[in-house]
Write a protein that holds these residues in place. Structure first.
Motif, PDB file in Angstrom:
ATOM      1  N   LEU A  97      -5.688   2.324  -5.066  1.00 29.45           N
ATOM      2  CA  LEU A  97      -4.513   2.917  -4.422  1.00 29.45           C
ATOM      3  C   LEU A  97      -4.861   4.189  -3.655  1.00 29.45           C
ATOM      4  O   LEU A  97      -4.232   4.488  -2.635  1.00 29.45           O
ATOM      5  CB  LEU A  97      -3.429   3.185  -5.454  1.00 29.45           C
ATOM      6  N   ARG A 109       2.987   4.421  -3.629  1.00 29.64           N
ATOM      7  CA  ARG A 109       1.829   3.690  -4.128  1.00 29.64           C
ATOM      8  C   ARG A 109       2.181   2.377  -4.831  1.00 29.64           C
ATOM      9  O   ARG A 109       1.496   1.376  -4.625  1.00 29.64           O
ATOM     10  CB  ARG A 109       0.964   4.580  -5.014  1.00 29.64           C
ATOM     11  N   GLY A 114      -3.380   3.465  -0.231  1.00 31.92           N
ATOM     12  CA  GLY A 114      -2.071   4.111  -0.218  1.00 31.92           C
ATOM     13  C   GLY A 114      -2.121   5.444   0.507  1.00 31.92           C
ATOM     14  O   GLY A 114      -3.186   5.931   0.885  1.00 31.92           O
ATOM     15  N   CYS A 131       2.608  -0.108  -2.191  1.00 34.41           N
ATOM     16  CA  CYS A 131       1.313  -0.444  -1.579  1.00 34.41           C
ATOM     17  C   CYS A 131       0.541  -1.399  -2.484  1.00 34.41           C
ATOM     18  O   CYS A 131      -0.081  -2.352  -2.000  1.00 34.41           O
ATOM     19  CB  CYS A 131       0.505   0.824  -1.327  1.00 34.41           C
ATOM     20  N   LYS A 132       0.580  -1.163  -3.777  1.00 34.43           N
ATOM     21  CA  LYS A 132      -0.106  -2.041  -4.735  1.00 34.43           C
ATOM     22  C   LYS A 132       0.487  -3.445  -4.660  1.00 34.43           C
ATOM     23  O   LYS A 132      -0.242  -4.439  -4.573  1.00 34.43           O
ATOM     24  CB  LYS A 132       0.016  -1.484  -6.153  1.00 34.43           C
ATOM     25  N   ASP A 145      -5.893   2.848  -9.764  1.00 37.72           N
ATOM     26  CA  ASP A 145      -5.647   4.073  -8.994  1.00 37.72           C
ATOM     27  C   ASP A 145      -6.760   4.355  -7.991  1.00 37.72           C
ATOM     28  O   ASP A 145      -6.526   4.968  -6.952  1.00 37.72           O
ATOM     29  CB  ASP A 145      -5.474   5.275  -9.934  1.00 37.72           C
ATOM     30  N   ARG A 199       3.135   9.813  -2.326  1.00 39.07           N
ATOM     31  CA  ARG A 199       2.539   9.052  -3.435  1.00 39.07           C
ATOM     32  C   ARG A 199       3.542   8.155  -4.136  1.00 39.07           C
ATOM     33  O   ARG A 199       3.157   7.201  -4.790  1.00 39.07           O
ATOM     34  CB  ARG A 199       1.863   9.998  -4.413  1.00 39.07           C
TER      35      ARG A 199
END
Length: 176
Positions: free
Chosen positions: A88, A102, A92, A105-106, A85, A99
């Motif tokens: 991110l 995310r 992100g 994005c990961k 996190d 959110r």
């Protein structure tokens, strides 16, 4: 001055002439491992007394390098990435209504850089810190230059008492 051989490592993505994506220590751990191998080839270094001092990305890279090298004698970690996190939050969207993106994005980050972002999880790395002396600092995001003299004294004292300065090498990986 304290009797240590010191090598300052410049991690990939830190040189403006050779731009590279930074991976919060995941790929940079290879740079730390290469620096350790360089130190091991030096005649003035006891290869069983190499410590890693890292700040930010350098701390995460040092911890990940030590995971694959049980011969690392000690670790000093200042503000490493502690969970996916943390990554991110930087790559992100920061807006609460975005959110939900995310996980995408990961996945994109992992695919683009060929990494497993979950490898930075402290749950996976606790044994690395338990297997050798480890000093955990939280100096914030000020970087190596911003470390207070008192904190540097704490690092030197920690290294002296855990592995001693004679023929000891310290690889320092500053924050990018």
């Amino acid at each position: 001055e304290a009797g240590f051989v010191v090598l300052v490592v410049s991690l990939r993505g830190n040189d403006s002439r050779m731009p590279a994506g930074q991976t919060f220590g995941l790929n940079e751990s290879g740079d730390v491992a290469a620096a350790v191998e360089l130190l091991r080839r030096r005649s003035n270094v006891d290869s069983t007394r190499i410590a890693l001092v890292g700040v930010g990305t350098g701390a995460t890279a040092s911890l990940l390098a030590a995971q694959h090298d049980p011969e690392i004698a000690a670790l000093v970690l200042d503000n490493p990435v502690k969970q996916v996190d943390d990554i991110l939050a930087r790559i992100g969207p920061t807006q609460w209504w975005l959110r939900w993106m995310r996980p995408t994005c990961k996945w994109t980050f992992e695919l683009a850089y060929g990494v497993d972002a979950d490898a930075v999880s402290f749950g996976r790395l606790e044994s690395v810190m338990d297997d050798r002396p480890c000093l955990m600092l939280d100096n914030g995001n000020v970087g190596t230059a911003g470390m207070k003299r008192q904190m540097m004294g704490q690092v030197v004292d920690f290294l002296k008492t855990r592995i001693g300065p004679r023929k000891t090498a310290v690889a320092i990986t500053p924050q990018n």
